[in-house]
Design a protein around this motif. Structure first.
Motif, PDB file in Angstrom:
ATOM      1  N   PHE A   1     -50.719  15.286  60.319  1.00 58.66           N
ATOM      2  CA  PHE A   1     -50.422  15.666  58.942  1.00 58.66           C
ATOM      3  C   PHE A   1     -51.453  15.022  58.031  1.00 58.66           C
ATOM      4  O   PHE A   1     -51.870  13.893  58.261  1.00 58.66           O
ATOM      5  N   SER A   2     -51.849  15.731  56.987  1.00 61.91           N
ATOM      6  CA  SER A   2     -52.810  15.156  56.043  1.00 61.91           C
ATOM      7  C   SER A   2     -52.459  15.616  54.629  1.00 61.91           C
ATOM      8  O   SER A   2     -51.833  16.661  54.435  1.00 61.91           O
ATOM      9  N   TRP A   3     -52.871  14.812  53.654  1.00 63.54           N
ATOM     10  CA  TRP A   3     -52.594  15.082  52.251  1.00 63.54           C
ATOM     11  C   TRP A   3     -53.652  14.387  51.414  1.00 63.54           C
ATOM     12  O   TRP A   3     -54.417  13.566  51.910  1.00 63.54           O
ATOM     13  N   ASN A   4     -53.694  14.724  50.137  1.00 63.67           N
ATOM     14  CA  ASN A   4     -54.668  14.087  49.257  1.00 63.67           C
ATOM     15  C   ASN A   4     -54.140  12.727  48.797  1.00 63.67           C
ATOM     16  O   ASN A   4     -52.941  12.536  48.640  1.00 63.67           O
ATOM     17  N   GLY A   5     -55.039  11.784  48.600  1.00 62.83           N
ATOM     18  CA  GLY A   5     -54.653  10.503  48.035  1.00 62.83           C
ATOM     19  C   GLY A   5     -54.381  10.656  46.545  1.00 62.83           C
ATOM     20  O   GLY A   5     -54.956  11.531  45.892  1.00 62.83           O
ATOM     21  N   VAL A   6     -53.493   9.846  46.011  1.00 64.39           N
ATOM     22  CA  VAL A   6     -53.159   9.941  44.593  1.00 64.39           C
ATOM     23  C   VAL A   6     -53.357   8.592  43.913  1.00 64.39           C
ATOM     24  O   VAL A   6     -53.284   7.545  44.549  1.00 64.39           O
ATOM     25  N   ALA A   7     -53.605   8.637  42.625  1.00 64.98           N
ATOM     26  CA  ALA A   7     -53.770   7.414  41.842  1.00 64.98           C
ATOM     27  C   ALA A   7     -52.493   6.577  41.927  1.00 64.98           C
ATOM     28  O   ALA A   7     -51.391   7.109  41.844  1.00 64.98           O
ATOM     29  N   TYR A   8     -52.658   5.295  42.126  1.00 63.52           N
ATOM     30  CA  TYR A   8     -51.594   4.294  42.210  1.00 63.52           C
ATOM     31  C   TYR A   8     -50.772   4.386  43.491  1.00 63.52           C
ATOM     32  O   TYR A   8     -49.810   3.661  43.649  1.00 63.52           O
ATOM     33  N   GLY A   9     -51.133   5.267  44.401  1.00 64.36           N
ATOM     34  CA  GLY A   9     -50.451   5.345  45.691  1.00 64.36           C
ATOM     35  C   GLY A   9     -51.107   4.389  46.669  1.00 64.36           C
ATOM     36  O   GLY A   9     -52.289   4.509  46.955  1.00 64.36           O
ATOM     37  N   VAL A  10     -50.360   3.398  47.163  1.00 65.63           N
ATOM     38  CA  VAL A  10     -50.920   2.442  48.117  1.00 65.63           C
ATOM     39  C   VAL A  10     -50.341   2.632  49.503  1.00 65.63           C
ATOM     40  O   VAL A  10     -50.896   2.148  50.488  1.00 65.63           O
ATOM     41  N   ARG A  11     -49.221   3.301  49.591  1.00 64.13           N
ATOM     42  CA  ARG A  11     -48.678   3.687  50.889  1.00 64.13           C
ATOM     43  C   ARG A  11     -47.922   4.994  50.701  1.00 64.13           C
ATOM     44  O   ARG A  11     -47.609   5.387  49.581  1.00 64.13           O
ATOM     45  N   TYR A  12     -47.645   5.637  51.814  1.00 59.11           N
ATOM     46  CA  TYR A  12     -47.050   6.973  51.765  1.00 59.11           C
ATOM     47  C   TYR A  12     -45.872   7.046  52.717  1.00 59.11           C
ATOM     48  O   TYR A  12     -45.874   6.413  53.769  1.00 59.11           O
ATOM     49  N   GLU A  13     -44.889   7.812  52.335  1.00 59.64           N
ATOM     50  CA  GLU A  13     -43.736   8.068  53.185  1.00 59.64           C
ATOM     51  C   GLU A  13     -43.731   9.552  53.510  1.00 59.64           C
ATOM     52  O   GLU A  13     -43.859  10.383  52.614  1.00 59.64           O
ATOM     53  N   ILE A  14     -43.608   9.860  54.795  1.00 62.48           N
ATOM     54  CA  ILE A  14     -43.577  11.253  55.225  1.00 62.48           C
ATOM     55  C   ILE A  14     -42.239  11.516  55.883  1.00 62.48           C
ATOM     56  O   ILE A  14     -41.710  10.653  56.586  1.00 62.48           O
ATOM     57  N   GLN A  15     -41.657  12.678  55.598  1.00 61.23           N
ATOM     58  CA  GLN A  15     -40.420  13.091  56.243  1.00 61.23           C
ATOM     59  C   GLN A  15     -40.679  14.386  56.994  1.00 61.23           C
ATOM     60  O   GLN A  15     -41.317  15.304  56.473  1.00 61.23           O
ATOM     61  N   ILE A  16     -40.175  14.430  58.216  1.00 60.87           N
ATOM     62  CA  ILE A  16     -40.290  15.596  59.081  1.00 60.87           C
ATOM     63  C   ILE A  16     -38.880  15.924  59.538  1.00 60.87           C
ATOM     64  O   ILE A  16     -38.147  15.036  59.978  1.00 60.87           O
TER      65      ILE A  16
END
Length: 156
Positions: free
Chosen positions: A56-71
């Motif tokens: 899975f891939s996505w664009n980085g966003v301002a102020y995002g330091v970690r990401y949560e993904i749900q499947i």
């Protein structure tokens, strides 16, 4: 200003240069902005694949330091396989998923753990079952043909 808790107060000075007393103290906490909504870049919505550990891939966003993904196998995400991605990259390889339609979304969290909005929902289908063999229908087995043969079969 740096992130954190600050205390402040003030006092006045008149035109003659006389200072008045200090006011009472107030406190203010400086927090980072809420991250924007990520946009997924892969897999494409509607993809059909035989890969059981998709990336899975996505664009980085301002102020995002970690990401949560749900499947999840439900578009309502009733019982998602939640995965937290804390690396600097903006991709994630899932653990093995079974056959069927899967839905996914991702959101960013800032340094204070405040989550932004979920991305839109995408879906893909994992299909690892090969089709059955087609049934040959023409020409008949063992027949002789003169010239260019025409072949026919029934789809599986």
């Amino acid at each position: 200003m740096a992130l954190g808790m600050y205390y402040w107060h003030a006092r006045a000075r008149d035109l003659a240069g006389n200072w008045g007393p200090w006011s009472g103290y107030r406190q203010v906490r400086i927090v980072p902005p809420t991250p924007a909504r990520p946009v997924q870049t892969g897999p494409a919505s509607g993809l059909i694949t035989k890969v059981t550990t998709p990336e899975f891939s996505w664009n980085g966003v301002a102020y995002g330091v970690r990401y949560e993904i749900q499947i999840d196998d439900s578009a309502a995400f009733y019982n998602p396989l939640a995965q937290e991605h804390t690396g600097e990259g903006t991709n994630y390889t899932a653990s093995e998923l079974g056959e069927g339609r899967w839905y996914w979304r991702v959101r960013a969290l800032n340094v204070a753990g405040i989550a932004g909005a979920w991305s839109s929902t995408r879906y893909f289908t994992i299909d690892t079952t090969p089709p059955v063999a087609p049934t040959l229908s023409y020409p008949a087995d063992g027949s002789a043909w003169v010239g260019t043969a025409t072949f026919r079969w029934l789809p599986p």
